[in-house]
Design a protein around this motif. Structure first.
Motif, short mmCIF file in Angstrom:
data_model
loop_
_atom_site.label_atom_id
_atom_site.label_comp_id
_atom_site.label_asym_id
_atom_site.label_seq_id
_atom_site.Cartn_x
_atom_site.Cartn_y
_atom_site.Cartn_z
N SER A 196 14.60 7.73 3.09
CA SER A 196 15.15 6.34 2.17
C SER A 196 16.61 6.09 2.41
O SER A 196 17.23 7.21 2.80
CB SER A 196 14.80 6.50 0.80
N PHE A 197 17.11 4.93 2.08
CA PHE A 197 18.23 4.58 2.08
C PHE A 197 19.26 5.58 1.32
O PHE A 197 20.35 6.10 1.91
CB PHE A 197 18.58 2.97 1.57
N PHE A 198 18.80 5.93 0.15
CA PHE A 198 19.48 6.65 -0.74
C PHE A 198 19.65 8.25 -0.13
O PHE A 198 20.63 8.77 -0.26
CB PHE A 198 18.70 6.88 -2.18
N ARG A 199 18.50 8.72 0.41
CA ARG A 199 18.32 10.19 1.05
C ARG A 199 19.62 10.54 2.06
O ARG A 199 20.21 11.21 2.30
CB ARG A 199 16.93 10.44 1.33
N LYS A 200 19.52 9.20 2.97
CA LYS A 200 20.37 9.15 4.07
C LYS A 200 21.70 9.26 3.58
O LYS A 200 22.65 9.91 4.30
CB LYS A 200 20.08 8.01 4.88
N HIS A 201 21.87 8.45 2.72
CA HIS A 201 23.30 8.29 2.15
C HIS A 201 23.75 9.46 1.42
O HIS A 201 25.02 10.16 1.45
CB HIS A 201 23.69 7.15 1.51
N TRP A 202 23.10 10.17 0.87
CA TRP A 202 23.08 11.17 -0.21
C TRP A 202 23.56 12.46 0.55
O TRP A 202 24.45 13.12 0.49
CB TRP A 202 21.97 11.59 -1.12
N GLY A 203 22.64 12.55 1.86
CA GLY A 203 23.14 13.76 2.88
C GLY A 203 24.30 13.76 3.43
O GLY A 203 25.31 14.71 3.45
#
Length: 144
Positions: free
Chosen positions: A9-16
């Motif tokens: 998801s968009f959130f998981r990519k940016h959180w990483g």
């Protein structure tokens, strides 16, 4: 891009990316991982064990004793700051949330001033209290 990365998801990519960014900047915290997350926990210890270390180590023992006394200054300063500011806020505003916020703020400021006073009172700025605490931790590990 691989399929697994596309399915994130968009959130998981940016959180990483966020985690990698800050992990790189705070890499010095890896130095403390053996204290914060030990492989096996230390055995229970109390003030008698600390006193035993203070008596056994002529270099780091007195420094640890002074650091423990300085912590009492910080606790006393936090108590005085919290109670006095909350009392002042309650006296003039009769606001429960204002008194609670001033209680918390007074504890932080009072504790900070207490620690600073203790640093000068016990002249801890001349020694390294963290080194004494590390030696105590290592001594506990060897003792177990």
């Amino acid at each position: 891009m691989s399929e697994t990365e596309e399915s994130k998801s968009f959130f998981r990519k940016h959180w990483g990316g966020f985690k990698e960014f800050w992990a790189e900047r705070f890499s010095f915290t890896n130095n403390y991982s053996r204290f914060l997350d030990p492989e096996k926990p230390l055995h229970e210890w109390d003030s008698s064990v600390v006193q035993e270390f203070i008596e056994s180590d002529p270099v780091h023992g007195p420094v640890l004793k002074k650091a423990r006394q300085a912590a009492r200054f910080g606790v006393a300063g936090a108590a005085v700051g919290a109670i006095s500011t909350a009392r002042f806020a309650w006296k003039w505003s009769r606001s429960p949330h204002g008194a609670a916020l001033s209680f918390a703020f007074g504890a932080v400021v009072g504790g900070t001033f207490g620690i600073e006073i203790a640093n000068h009172w016990y002249q801890l700025y001349r020694v390294d209290p963290m080194a004494a605490q590390v030696k105590f931790h290592e001594w506990l590990e060897k003792r177990a």
